[in-house]
Design an enzyme around this catalytic site. Structure first.
Site, PDB file in Angstrom:
ATOM      1  N   ASP A 155     -15.704 -36.430 -31.176  1.00 11.84           N
ATOM      2  CA  ASP A 155     -16.617 -35.347 -31.549  1.00 11.84           C
ATOM      3  C   ASP A 155     -17.681 -35.126 -30.474  1.00 11.84           C
ATOM      4  O   ASP A 155     -17.387 -35.211 -29.284  1.00 11.84           O
ATOM      5  CB  ASP A 155     -17.254 -35.673 -32.901  1.00 11.84           C
ATOM      6  CG  ASP A 155     -17.542 -34.435 -33.724  1.00 11.84           C
ATOM      7  OD1 ASP A 155     -18.627 -33.868 -33.553  1.00 11.84           O
ATOM      8  OD2 ASP A 155     -16.677 -34.039 -34.525  1.00 11.84           O
ATOM      9  N   HIS A 186     -23.565 -32.809 -34.690  1.00 11.67           N
ATOM     10  CA  HIS A 186     -22.341 -32.732 -35.491  1.00 11.67           C
ATOM     11  C   HIS A 186     -21.707 -34.110 -35.667  1.00 11.67           C
ATOM     12  O   HIS A 186     -21.330 -34.509 -36.781  1.00 11.67           O
ATOM     13  CB  HIS A 186     -21.369 -31.762 -34.816  1.00 11.67           C
ATOM     14  CG  HIS A 186     -20.163 -31.411 -35.610  1.00 11.67           C
ATOM     15  ND1 HIS A 186     -18.953 -32.061 -35.448  1.00 11.67           N
ATOM     16  CD2 HIS A 186     -19.947 -30.458 -36.553  1.00 11.67           C
ATOM     17  CE1 HIS A 186     -18.047 -31.525 -36.257  1.00 11.67           C
ATOM     18  NE2 HIS A 186     -18.630 -30.551 -36.946  1.00 11.67           N
ATOM     19  N   SER A 340     -15.026 -29.432 -41.244  1.00 12.46           N
ATOM     20  CA  SER A 340     -15.297 -30.677 -40.519  1.00 12.46           C
ATOM     21  C   SER A 340     -15.706 -31.785 -41.476  1.00 12.46           C
ATOM     22  O   SER A 340     -15.284 -32.942 -41.345  1.00 12.46           O
ATOM     23  CB  SER A 340     -16.434 -30.469 -39.510  1.00 12.46           C
ATOM     24  OG  SER A 340     -16.025 -29.723 -38.401  1.00 12.46           O
TER      25      SER A 340
END
EC number: 3.4.21.-
Length: 394
Positions: A155, A186, A340
Site C-alpha cells: 500500500d 491509506h 479498500s
C-alpha cells in the site's frame, strides 16, 4: 505388497458391512466445525490389537493413493472411549464408517475453553462481522486474535509507531522513494483496521509495510508487482508462507502481469485479499481482484446493502463493511469509505482464522465463504449475497 493387501482387505470388509455402517453424526451448526476433520469412536470392547490394526490400515490409505485425503492425527484410549482424530475426505470417511469396528463418527470442532473476548467500544463494522444479525454494539472474537500471523500490507506505507498498532508493525520494503513513512494515510488506516488494538479485526497479528503507492495514493503496476514479489520471497525465506496474509487494497484496469503476481502469492500458500474497486462495474475487468485464487471483496453498508460505489460480479467472494469505517489516521482516528476497507476486514478475518483454526492459506477464502451469512439485500443478480462473518457463534 503387504500394505496393498491390507488396504484392499479393509475396503472389502467395509463394503460387506455397509448395511451396518457407523453413524456419521450431523454437524448441526457448522460455524465451529473444522473442515474435513473428524473424531472416530470405536465400538465398545474392541481389543488393542484390533484397534492398532485398524489405525495402521487408515494410515496406509494415503501411502497407496496420493489423491486420497487421509491423515490420522491423534489416538485416544480412555475408560470406555477408544478412537482417533484426523483429516479425511468424504469418500474416505464413508469407508471408515463401513468398518464394523467403528461405533460412530463426528465432526471435529473448535473448542472455546479459552473464551471469547467482547470489545464494548467497537465500531459498527466490527460488531457486524461478529454477529449474525444487525444491531449489535460489541465485537466478539477468540482471544487468539491472529497471533503468529503476519499481514503483508502492499500500500502507501504504514506509520509503524501509531499507538493503535501496539508495536506490531514493521517496515518491509519501499518501491516508491527513500522515505519510509506513510504520506497518504491509506496504509496506516488499513493496518489499524486489520490489526489495531482498538479498531482492528485481528488484534494480535503483525503488519509488514510494503510501500508501492506514493503520498497521492498512486503508483505503477510495476511497483505493485515488485511489492507482491517481495512478500512472496520474504515469506519463503522466513518459512511463514502459510502464516502470511497479503492485503491488496489497490488496483485498476485489467493486467495479466499483476494478476500473475497475485496468483504467485496464492500458489506460494498465502491468503490474498483484494478490493474489487469502487467504480460500480463488473470486477472481472479489474486487477488484482480478478486474479485466480485471490479472495475478491466487495463493500457493504451498515444496513446490509451493497455500497453503491462498489464493483460487483461473479468473482466477488463476499461483501464486507466498507462505508463509514473508523480506524487510525495520521492525526488520530478518521472515518473513510471504500472497497479498500472491505478487503481489510477480510484480511483481518483471514489472519484470525489462520491462527484460530490452523488451516492453510489456500483454504481461507473457502472458509470465509462457508462462515459468511447471506444477508446482502441489493446485490446484482450475478453477485453473491454473502456478508463476512468471523464465526463467533453470536
Amino acid at each position: 505388497m503387504r500394505a496393498i493387501i491390507s488396504v484392499a482387505l479393509f475396503l472389502s470388509l467395509s463394503l460387506l458391512s455397509a448395511v451396518n455402517a457407523a453413524e456419521i453424526l450431523s454437524a448441526g451448526d457448522t460455524d465451529d466445525v473444522i473442515p474435513d476433520s473428524y473424531i472416530v469412536v470405536m465400538r465398545d470392547g474392541l481389543s488393542t490389537d484390533a484397534f492398532n490394526s485398524h489405525t495402521t490400515q487408515i494410515s496406509g490409505f494415503r501411502n497407496e493413493d496420493r489423491n486420497v485425503k487421509a491423515s490420522l492425527k491423534k489416538t485416544f484410549d480412555l475408560n470406555g472411549l477408544k478412537g482417533y482424530s484426523g483429516t479425511f475426505d468424504e469418500a474416505t470417511i464413508r469407508q471408515i464408517a463401513n468398518d464394523p469396528a467403528v461405533k460412530y463418527i463426528e465432526h471435529d470442532r473448535i473448542a472455546n475453553a479459552r473464551g471469547l473476548v467482547e470489545q464494548q467500544d467497537a465500531g459498527w463494522n466490527l460488531a457486524r462481522i461478529s454477529h449474525k444479525k444487525t444491531g449489535a454494539r460489541t465485537y466478539v472474537y477468540d482471544k487468539s486474535a491472529g497471533a503468529g500471523i503476519s499481514v503483508c500490507l502492499v500500500d502507501t506505507g504504514v506509520d509503524v509507531d501509531n499507538p493503535d498498532l501496539g508495536g506490531r508493525a514493521t517496515w518491509g520494503a519501499n518501491f516508491v522513494d527513500n522515505d519510509d513513512s506513510d504520506g497518504n494515510g491509506h496504509g496506516t488506516f488499513l493496518a489499524s483496521l486489520i490489526a489495531g488494538q482498538k479498531h482492528g479485526v485481528a488484534k494480535k497479528a503483525k503488519i509488514i509495510a510494503v510501500k508501492v503507492l506514493d503520498a497521492n495514493g498512486s503508483g505503477s503496476y510495476s511497483n505493485v508487482i515488485s511489492g507482491i514479489d517481495w512478500c512472496v520471497k520474504y515469506a519463503k525465506e522466513h518459512g511463514i508462507s502459510e502464516r502470511m496474509v497479503v492485503n491488496l487494497s489497490l488496483g485498476g484496469g485489467y493486467s495479466q502481469a499483476v494478476n500473475q503476481a497475485a496468483e504467485n502469492a496464492v500458489l506460494a500458500g498465502m491468503f490474498v485479499s483484494a478490493a474489487v474497486g469502487g467504480s460500480n462495474r463488473d470486477a472481472r475487468n479489474d486487477s488484482p481482484a480478478s486474479a485466480r485464487g485471490v479472495c475478491a471483496i466487495a463493500a457493504s453498508t451498515m444496513d446490509d446493502k451493497a455500497a453503491l460505489f462498489s464493483n460487483y460480479g461473479s468473482i466477488v467472494a463476499v461483501y464486507a463493511p466498507g462505508q463509514n469505517i473508523m480506524a487510525a489516521g495520521r492525526m488520530g482516528s478518521v472515518t473513510l469509505s471504500g472497497t479498500s476497507f472491505a478487503a481489510g476486514h477480510a484480511s483481518g478475518v483471514g489472519a484470525y482464522l489462520l491462527a484460530l483454526e490452523k488451516i492453510t492459506g489456500d483454504r481461507v477464502c473457502t472458509r470465509i465463504k462457508e462462515l459468511a451469512i447471506p444477508v446482502i439485500r441489493n446485490s446484482p443478480s450475478n453477485t453473491t449475497r454473502l456478508l463476512l462473518y468471523n464465526g463467533s457463534g453470536r
